[in-house]
Design a protein around this motif. Structure first.
Motif, PDB file in Angstrom:
ATOM      1  N   ILE A  51      25.951 -31.589 -54.304  1.00 13.61           N
ATOM      2  CA  ILE A  51      25.876 -30.187 -53.916  1.00 13.61           C
ATOM      3  C   ILE A  51      26.202 -30.079 -52.432  1.00 13.61           C
ATOM      4  N   LYS A  52      27.078 -29.154 -52.114  1.00 15.02           N
ATOM      5  CA  LYS A  52      27.539 -28.980 -50.740  1.00 15.02           C
ATOM      6  C   LYS A  52      26.787 -27.832 -50.107  1.00 15.02           C
ATOM      7  N   SER A  53      26.366 -28.005 -48.875  1.00 14.45           N
ATOM      8  CA  SER A  53      25.531 -27.002 -48.229  1.00 14.45           C
ATOM      9  C   SER A  53      26.309 -25.757 -47.847  1.00 14.45           C
ATOM     10  N   SER A  54      27.512 -25.942 -47.318  1.00 13.30           N
ATOM     11  CA  SER A  54      28.230 -24.822 -46.706  1.00 13.30           C
ATOM     12  C   SER A  54      28.550 -23.714 -47.696  1.00 13.30           C
ATOM     13  N   ASP A  55      28.850 -24.072 -48.937  1.00 13.59           N
ATOM     14  CA  ASP A  55      29.214 -23.037 -49.906  1.00 13.59           C
ATOM     15  C   ASP A  55      28.431 -23.130 -51.218  1.00 13.59           C
ATOM     16  N   GLY A  56      27.511 -24.092 -51.311  1.00 17.69           N
ATOM     17  CA  GLY A  56      26.706 -24.217 -52.526  1.00 17.69           C
ATOM     18  C   GLY A  56      27.451 -24.767 -53.721  1.00 17.69           C
ATOM     19  N   SER A  57      28.659 -25.238 -53.502  1.00 13.04           N
ATOM     20  CA  SER A  57      29.442 -25.747 -54.630  1.00 13.04           C
ATOM     21  C   SER A  57      28.828 -27.029 -55.169  1.00 13.04           C
ATOM     22  N   THR A  58      29.030 -27.240 -56.453  1.00 12.84           N
ATOM     23  CA  THR A  58      28.449 -28.405 -57.121  1.00 12.84           C
ATOM     24  C   THR A  58      29.506 -29.163 -57.904  1.00 12.84           C
ATOM     25  N   TYR A  59      29.204 -30.415 -58.152  1.00 16.95           N
ATOM     26  CA  TYR A  59      30.057 -31.283 -58.965  1.00 16.95           C
ATOM     27  C   TYR A  59      29.177 -32.051 -59.928  1.00 16.95           C
ATOM     28  N   TYR A  60      29.684 -32.237 -61.136  1.00 23.02           N
ATOM     29  CA  TYR A  60      29.000 -33.063 -62.125  1.00 23.02           C
ATOM     30  C   TYR A  60      30.006 -34.021 -62.753  1.00 23.02           C
ATOM     31  N   ALA A  61      29.589 -35.243 -62.938  1.00 26.71           N
ATOM     32  CA  ALA A  61      30.407 -36.178 -63.693  1.00 26.71           C
ATOM     33  C   ALA A  61      30.506 -35.696 -65.141  1.00 26.71           C
ATOM     34  N   ASP A  62      31.607 -35.994 -65.790  1.00 29.51           N
ATOM     35  CA  ASP A  62      31.794 -35.564 -67.172  1.00 29.51           C
ATOM     36  C   ASP A  62      30.675 -36.064 -68.076  1.00 29.51           C
ATOM     37  N   SER A  63      30.156 -37.231 -67.774  1.00 28.15           N
ATOM     38  CA  SER A  63      29.138 -37.847 -68.621  1.00 28.15           C
ATOM     39  C   SER A  63      27.816 -37.092 -68.614  1.00 28.15           C
ATOM     40  N   VAL A  64      27.597 -36.221 -67.605  1.00 25.23           N
ATOM     41  CA  VAL A  64      26.325 -35.512 -67.516  1.00 25.23           C
ATOM     42  C   VAL A  64      26.485 -33.995 -67.558  1.00 25.23           C
ATOM     43  N   LYS A  65      27.718 -33.524 -67.577  1.00 19.44           N
ATOM     44  CA  LYS A  65      27.974 -32.093 -67.541  1.00 19.44           C
ATOM     45  C   LYS A  65      27.296 -31.406 -68.722  1.00 19.44           C
ATOM     46  N   GLY A  66      26.602 -30.322 -68.434  1.00 20.94           N
ATOM     47  CA  GLY A  66      25.901 -29.585 -69.467  1.00 20.94           C
ATOM     48  C   GLY A  66      24.493 -30.075 -69.734  1.00 20.94           C
ATOM     49  N   ARG A  67      24.149 -31.245 -69.201  1.00 19.30           N
ATOM     50  CA  ARG A  67      22.801 -31.802 -69.406  1.00 19.30           C
ATOM     51  C   ARG A  67      22.011 -31.891 -68.095  1.00 19.30           C
ATOM     52  N   PHE A  68      22.687 -32.133 -66.992  1.00 18.48           N
ATOM     53  CA  PHE A  68      22.019 -32.290 -65.696  1.00 18.48           C
ATOM     54  C   PHE A  68      22.310 -31.060 -64.832  1.00 18.48           C
ATOM     55  N   THR A  69      21.334 -30.719 -63.988  1.00 17.79           N
ATOM     56  CA  THR A  69      21.499 -29.622 -63.046  1.00 17.79           C
ATOM     57  C   THR A  69      20.983 -30.041 -61.686  1.00 17.79           C
ATOM     58  N   ILE A  70      21.819 -29.863 -60.665  1.00 16.98           N
ATOM     59  CA  ILE A  70      21.406 -30.165 -59.296  1.00 16.98           C
ATOM     60  C   ILE A  70      21.028 -28.860 -58.606  1.00 16.98           C
ATOM     61  N   SER A  71      19.992 -28.914 -57.785  1.00 18.16           N
ATOM     62  CA  SER A  71      19.573 -27.726 -57.049  1.00 18.16           C
ATOM     63  C   SER A  71      18.944 -28.158 -55.732  1.00 18.16           C
ATOM     64  N   ARG A  72      18.836 -27.212 -54.813  1.00 23.35           N
ATOM     65  CA  ARG A  72      18.235 -27.539 -53.532  1.00 23.35           C
ATOM     66  C   ARG A  72      17.193 -26.494 -53.180  1.00 23.35           C
ATOM     67  N   ASP A  73      16.139 -26.939 -52.535  1.00 24.45           N
ATOM     68  CA  ASP A  73      15.070 -26.084 -52.041  1.00 24.45           C
ATOM     69  C   ASP A  73      15.016 -26.283 -50.537  1.00 24.45           C
ATOM     70  N   ASN A  74      15.681 -25.417 -49.810  1.00 26.22           N
ATOM     71  CA  ASN A  74      15.756 -25.601 -48.358  1.00 26.22           C
ATOM     72  C   ASN A  74      14.389 -25.474 -47.697  1.00 26.22           C
ATOM     73  N   ALA A  75      13.519 -24.639 -48.261  1.00 27.11           N
ATOM     74  CA  ALA A  75      12.194 -24.464 -47.665  1.00 27.11           C
ATOM     75  C   ALA A  75      11.414 -25.772 -47.667  1.00 27.11           C
ATOM     76  N   ASN A  76      11.618 -26.574 -48.729  1.00 28.14           N
ATOM     77  CA  ASN A  76      10.918 -27.856 -48.840  1.00 28.14           C
ATOM     78  C   ASN A  76      11.814 -29.037 -48.485  1.00 28.14           C
TER      79      ASN A  76
END
Length: 128
Positions: A51-76
């Motif tokens: 996950i990229k900070s500047s624009d929030g864009s994300t990438y997933y490997a094909d092997s995990v797409k649809g099953r994994f989700t990346i997210s960020r909590d800047n407060a923590n």
């Protein structure tokens, strides 16, 4: 000195879920790309998700797409990897890594790196 600490790994049955956490200290997540990588015994390290900070864009490997989700909590100052529908082939040591956002796509960063700071890793085992 950037520090990253992963947690949340463990043993889970196929089809189960885990949430990995990557807590950052001595720096803030702003302006950093954070990635999750994994390495299974006898295999090369694989970029799972980033996950990229500047624009929030994300990438997933094909092997995990649809099953994994990346997210960020800047407060923590934490990045999460929610892993659902886990499969035995997801078994690996999972690492988080950080590097300054660069003028390239999040996919390029995740696939080619480099990432300058790494955590110690957390084991994920998917087995019945």
């Amino acid at each position: 000195q950037v520090q990253l600490v992963e947690s949340g790994g463990g043993l889970v049955q196929p089809g189960g879920s885990l949430r990995l956490s990557c807590a950052a200290s001595k720096f803030t997540l702003d302006y950093y790309t954070i990635g999750w990588f994994r390495q299974a015994p006898g295999k090369e390290r694989e970029g799972v998700s980033c996950i990229k900070s500047s624009d929030g864009s994300t990438y997933y490997a094909d092997s995990v797409k649809g099953r994994f989700t990346i997210s960020r909590d800047n407060a923590n100052n934490t990045v999460y990897l929610q892993m659902n529908s886990l499969k035995p082939e997801d078994t690996a040591v999972y690492y988080c890594a950080a590097d300054r956002d660069r003028d390239t796509t999040v996919q390029a960063m995740c696939v080619m790196g480099p990432f300058g700071s790494w955590g110690q890793g957390t084991q994920v085992t998917v087995s019945s």
